[in-house]
Design a protein around this motif. Sequence first.
Motif, short mmCIF file in Angstrom:
data_model
loop_
_atom_site.label_atom_id
_atom_site.label_comp_id
_atom_site.label_asym_id
_atom_site.label_seq_id
_atom_site.Cartn_x
_atom_site.Cartn_y
_atom_site.Cartn_z
N ARG A 104 0.80 -1.06 0.09
CA ARG A 104 0.62 -0.14 -0.33
C ARG A 104 1.37 1.39 -0.08
O ARG A 104 0.17 1.90 -0.58
N TRP A 105 1.70 2.04 0.70
CA TRP A 105 2.17 2.63 0.53
C TRP A 105 3.97 2.61 -0.56
O TRP A 105 4.24 3.87 -0.62
N SER A 246 -5.24 5.71 2.73
CA SER A 246 -5.57 7.19 3.07
C SER A 246 -5.87 7.57 1.11
O SER A 246 -7.14 8.66 0.91
N ASP A 247 -5.84 7.17 -0.03
CA ASP A 247 -6.02 6.97 -1.03
C ASP A 247 -7.39 6.73 -1.12
O ASP A 247 -8.36 7.63 -1.92
N ASP A 248 -8.28 6.00 -0.32
CA ASP A 248 -10.00 5.40 -0.44
C ASP A 248 -10.38 7.06 0.55
O ASP A 248 -11.43 6.97 -0.30
N GLU A 250 -9.23 9.85 0.41
CA GLU A 250 -9.55 11.01 -1.35
C GLU A 250 -10.46 11.07 -2.06
O GLU A 250 -11.12 11.60 -2.12
N ARG A 251 -10.90 9.80 -2.63
CA ARG A 251 -11.38 9.42 -3.49
C ARG A 251 -13.10 9.09 -2.94
O ARG A 251 -13.46 8.88 -3.62
#
Length: 298
Positions: A104-105, A246-248, A250-251
Amino acid sequence: MELALLQTFSDVTRRGSFAAVARDEGVDPSSVSRRVAALEEVLGLALFERTTRRLALTEAGRIYLDRVGPILEGLAEAADTARDAVTEPSGLLRVTTSVAFGERWLTPRLAGFRMLFPRVQIELILSDGQIDIAAEGIDVALRLGSNLQGTFVVSKLFDVRYRAVAAPGYLNRMGRPAHPADLKDHDAIHFALPRFGSAWRFRVTPGSRPIEVQPRPALAISNALAIRRAALEGLGVALLADWTVSDDLERGRLVDLFPEHEGSATDFYTAVWTVYASRHYMPARLRAFLDYVRDYRV
């Protein structure tokens, strides 16, 4: 005496078997055994005690390793120093971290590193076990935990904050909890690991008194990636590290239920740490990698 024989002797001692060194090199174990036998013949000494169950240094082997080990390290350091003086960072960099953090990172950030340093080859070893950095020849480990210490150089990369998250579909069905205490009426996706309890704790600031709540146990999974997937599928509320989701967030695929709260199922004081062996000279490839991940952060 060939330097390759000395290096093989050192590698076998570090890895603990002919087979392990053979796997590292992609050769047959018998070829590694023959190299060690050739060195023993030149020296007129038995360097290893061989049994069907283990391989151990003889007393002569231990004394010999104590003398040649620093010489081999010095030669490798000299090569790195000379190479770094005339070229950009290059060579093989062996990195290890957990499966979830790697997926993930770290992996999404490797493309940027490779664009900056195309001559550095990265071998990424993902494992949820505690890999022996020295024995496995690891250059740097990215470890998760609280206040890591040890004989290696340990430096905090960034603090980790845990968030209670759920998919919009789950919230449409079950309603959104207004406060952490409301989680007692919601399905929870728990970590199925001994160090994680069934109670979740939340706090507004580091000095505030934590709120403890036990959500309704719906599902227990032993892997953070699978917990994230279950949350995305709307199976319940999950408590996951910010780098995981974090990206989940944001979206809009997941919702941070209590953005003003910090959550924990174990310890609030968790972080990601870089761990590497202390050495007189740090190769440019390792220095470049450490600088890159420190600048990137979350």
